[in-house]
Design a protein around this motif. Sequence first.
Motif, short mmCIF file in Angstrom:
data_model
loop_
_atom_site.label_atom_id
_atom_site.label_comp_id
_atom_site.label_asym_id
_atom_site.label_seq_id
_atom_site.Cartn_x
_atom_site.Cartn_y
_atom_site.Cartn_z
N GLY A 103 -1.20 3.95 59.53
CA GLY A 103 -1.99 2.81 60.01
C GLY A 103 -1.21 1.54 60.18
N GLY A 104 0.09 1.56 59.97
CA GLY A 104 0.91 0.39 60.19
C GLY A 104 0.87 -0.60 59.04
N THR A 105 1.25 -1.83 59.35
CA THR A 105 1.40 -2.88 58.35
C THR A 105 0.12 -3.13 57.57
OG1 THR A 105 3.06 -3.93 59.76
CG2 THR A 105 2.11 -5.26 58.01
N VAL A 106 -1.01 -3.20 58.26
CA VAL A 106 -2.27 -3.49 57.57
C VAL A 106 -2.63 -2.38 56.60
CG1 VAL A 106 -4.75 -3.76 57.91
CG2 VAL A 106 -3.15 -5.03 59.35
N ALA A 107 -2.40 -1.13 56.99
CA ALA A 107 -2.67 -0.01 56.08
C ALA A 107 -1.82 -0.12 54.83
CB ALA A 107 -2.41 1.32 56.79
N ALA A 108 -0.55 -0.50 54.99
CA ALA A 108 0.33 -0.66 53.84
C ALA A 108 -0.15 -1.79 52.94
CB ALA A 108 1.76 -0.93 54.30
N LEU A 109 -0.53 -2.92 53.52
CA LEU A 109 -1.00 -4.06 52.73
C LEU A 109 -2.29 -3.72 51.98
CD1 LEU A 109 -0.36 -6.94 55.29
CD2 LEU A 109 0.90 -6.52 53.17
N ASN A 110 -3.20 -3.03 52.64
CA ASN A 110 -4.45 -2.66 51.98
C ASN A 110 -4.21 -1.65 50.86
OD1 ASN A 110 -6.07 -4.36 53.52
ND2 ASN A 110 -6.44 -2.82 55.09
N TYR A 111 -3.29 -0.71 51.08
CA TYR A 111 -2.93 0.24 50.03
C TYR A 111 -2.36 -0.51 48.82
CZ TYR A 111 -0.65 4.17 47.67
OH TYR A 111 -0.25 5.10 46.73
N GLN A 112 -1.47 -1.44 49.06
CA GLN A 112 -0.87 -2.20 47.97
C GLN A 112 -1.93 -2.97 47.17
OE1 GLN A 112 2.17 -4.63 49.83
NE2 GLN A 112 3.14 -2.84 50.77
N LEU A 113 -2.84 -3.64 47.89
CA LEU A 113 -3.87 -4.41 47.20
C LEU A 113 -4.78 -3.50 46.37
CD1 LEU A 113 -5.26 -7.13 46.69
CD2 LEU A 113 -6.65 -6.71 48.73
N ALA A 114 -5.11 -2.33 46.89
CA ALA A 114 -5.96 -1.39 46.15
C ALA A 114 -5.28 -0.97 44.85
CB ALA A 114 -6.28 -0.17 47.02
N ARG A 115 -3.96 -0.72 44.89
CA ARG A 115 -3.24 -0.31 43.68
C ARG A 115 -3.17 -1.46 42.67
NH1 ARG A 115 -3.76 3.21 46.76
NH2 ARG A 115 -5.73 3.12 45.61
N VAL A 116 -3.02 -2.68 43.16
CA VAL A 116 -3.00 -3.84 42.26
C VAL A 116 -4.35 -3.99 41.57
CG1 VAL A 116 -2.85 -6.36 42.18
CG2 VAL A 116 -1.20 -5.07 43.52
N ARG A 117 -5.43 -3.84 42.32
CA ARG A 117 -6.77 -3.97 41.73
C ARG A 117 -7.03 -2.85 40.72
NH1 ARG A 117 -11.10 -3.83 45.72
NH2 ARG A 117 -12.34 -4.79 44.07
N GLU A 118 -6.54 -1.64 41.03
CA GLU A 118 -6.68 -0.54 40.08
C GLU A 118 -5.95 -0.84 38.78
OE1 GLU A 118 -5.38 3.08 41.83
OE2 GLU A 118 -7.05 3.21 43.25
N ASP A 119 -4.73 -1.37 38.89
CA ASP A 119 -3.96 -1.71 37.69
C ASP A 119 -4.68 -2.78 36.87
OD1 ASP A 119 -1.29 -1.53 36.19
OD2 ASP A 119 -1.43 -3.67 36.60
N ALA A 120 -5.25 -3.76 37.54
CA ALA A 120 -5.99 -4.81 36.84
C ALA A 120 -7.20 -4.22 36.10
CB ALA A 120 -6.43 -5.89 37.82
N ALA A 121 -7.91 -3.30 36.77
CA ALA A 121 -9.08 -2.68 36.14
C ALA A 121 -8.67 -1.79 34.97
CB ALA A 121 -9.86 -1.87 37.18
N ASP A 122 -7.61 -1.00 35.14
CA ASP A 122 -7.16 -0.10 34.08
C ASP A 122 -6.71 -0.86 32.83
OD1 ASP A 122 -7.68 2.01 35.75
OD2 ASP A 122 -5.59 2.34 36.33
N ARG A 123 -6.13 -2.02 33.03
CA ARG A 123 -5.59 -2.79 31.90
C ARG A 123 -6.56 -3.87 31.44
NH1 ARG A 123 -0.36 -4.95 34.38
NH2 ARG A 123 -0.18 -6.00 32.35
N GLY A 124 -7.73 -3.94 32.05
CA GLY A 124 -8.72 -4.92 31.63
C GLY A 124 -8.35 -6.35 31.93
N ILE A 125 -7.57 -6.54 33.00
CA ILE A 125 -7.19 -7.89 33.39
C ILE A 125 -8.27 -8.43 34.32
CG2 ILE A 125 -5.46 -9.32 34.56
CD1 ILE A 125 -3.41 -7.17 33.86
N GLY A 126 -8.93 -9.48 33.91
CA GLY A 126 -10.04 -10.00 34.68
C GLY A 126 -9.60 -10.63 35.99
N MET A 127 -10.50 -10.58 36.99
CA MET A 127 -10.27 -11.24 38.27
C MET A 127 -11.38 -12.27 38.47
SD MET A 127 -8.84 -8.13 40.68
CE MET A 127 -9.72 -8.76 42.05
N VAL A 128 -11.12 -13.22 39.34
CA VAL A 128 -12.11 -14.26 39.61
C VAL A 128 -13.37 -13.64 40.18
CG1 VAL A 128 -12.58 -16.34 40.95
CG2 VAL A 128 -10.30 -15.98 39.99
N ALA A 129 -14.50 -14.02 39.64
CA ALA A 129 -15.77 -13.47 40.11
C ALA A 129 -15.96 -13.77 41.60
CB ALA A 129 -16.92 -14.08 39.30
#
Length: 590
Positions: A103-129
């Motif tokens: 999917g090109g650049t956007v697919a890569a960026l979205n994949y990266q963001l999804a992995r970052v959010r997963e790491d935050a959820a797995d480690r209990g790191i809160g995100m801004v509501a």
Amino acid sequence: MISKEALPESLATLSADTLAAICDVADSATAALAALLAAHPHLAEHATRRNASLAAALALAALAALKARRVYIDAFCVPPSLRRLPVLSPRELIKSFRAAGNGGTVAALNYQLARVREDAADRGIGMVAGSEVPRVWAQWIVGKWGVMVTSPEDIKLVFDKNEVFEKGKTGIAVEFLGRENVVNSQTPEWAHQRRIVNPAFHRGWPTELFGAPTRDTIAAWDAHARKGEPIEVTGWMERVALDALSAAAFGSSFASVRDPRSKPVVLYKQILKGLFDPVRATFPRLAWLVPSTWVYHWRMRKFNRFLLGMVDGRIAERKMVARAAAAHGGEDASSEKDTRPLLDLMIDAWLRSDSSFSREDLRANLAVFFLAGHDTTAHALAHALYLLGMHPAVQDRAFREVADVCGALDRNTPAADVTIPTQWDHAQLPLVDRIIMETLRLFPSVAVLPTRVVNAPVAYLADGTPLPRGIRVSVPLYHVHRSTELWGDDAAEFNPDRFLRKDQAGAPGQPGMRASEHAFAWAPFASGKRVCLGQTFATIEMRVVLAMLLLRYRWTTVGDEHALKGTPQYLAGILLQPKEIYIKAERRDV
């Protein structure tokens, strides 16, 4: 047991942990050697004669282990100061390139963001509501650990404190862009470069620069419109932008709209394709292992010879003009400042100065002008045409605005006579400006801004994260511009009127195209002292091209199913380069 004191003096400056690791490796090697000699006594005599060789081998083994440990730490171990943050691991970053292949650049960026959010959820790191985008996370940036920041407060800090957040030095494209230029140089050298280059950009740009290649494009599109044939817009806008750039730089166009297969055009496009390779950008030291890199550098040297030939020819010409002007006791009156080529203006500024600026500096800054102003503007125009084709009501409003300012066209007007907006006209199109701003919000041409390096410790970011010296920092602009925290629940939708505002008296108005006017939630041209030098050039170009196409055509987006669903596909690379974007155009009846 080997003590730290017994190690060579060259290792004395290493940390305690590193020294301990070396001693452990040496102890293990010594123990293995002793066991070998006990099992095979006949080897002792040989070992005695070869003590020096064994000692050297042990030292090499220890140094190899140290190097392997350093590589492992750099690659996989998050620095202590960043361990409290969500993390995008090198493994996941590499996997995102596989996603980019589909999917090109956007697919890569979205994949990266999804992995970052997963790491935050797995480690209990809160995100801004109410936000899907973390304000800061750690990841590999050009082969080193760094942070990505999305908070407007942090973005402002990075832009404003350029002496702290210094431009990063990388080996990417150094053969094309040079080691020093007005975009990539660090602050002391940048100030030197700026004195020569800036005057050439602080000028008006004749709208004919952009109108001439647009008329050529219209002449070709008229034939497609008569036959009802779809038009692939990205390639056309790339050629329009290249012709405008070459005319602005040299005073003569590459004429790529008329002849897309000319040698300079083909060579330049080949260089761009290699220049924005994502693997080369992330692993610059390993790129030489790939044969395509050798071909890329051969092409680069060939194009550089072409540019240097242009530079040398114009230097000789400008020196002759300067001597003739001096002989007549006046200044060069050969042409008005606003119509002279960019290269001439830079050469004149160089000749008037006592600077150490060189012909290589001229070539490098010319290359920067092409690189920064070509694909970025072309892809923004392609996205604008795509979005207007998806939103006919907005397109019709924009046409009426342009027609009111420039006058409507008769259907039978020849392509060569299509109205080119004047310097006054293009500044009277507020809806067109909002369309450009909304296009750059949804599809910023540079999806992730160039890396900065922390030059002095930063006490804390907006979330309290301290940044030690040497950490790399970047801004994932694509995610910032689509953050629901910053832009609301309709952040993913095309709505140019989101930029409409009222002043204190309640009168309608809208911000300009400076990041500070958008509280740093919108920053496609960056900001601060290192703001994009070509912003005015790009803005005028987009206004003129869109206005002329709106006067001539009504169009709809057709073809690729992904594009029709609002998610165009992209080539892999640093820039957002859309593919398979087609429109079907018809001449307007006025």
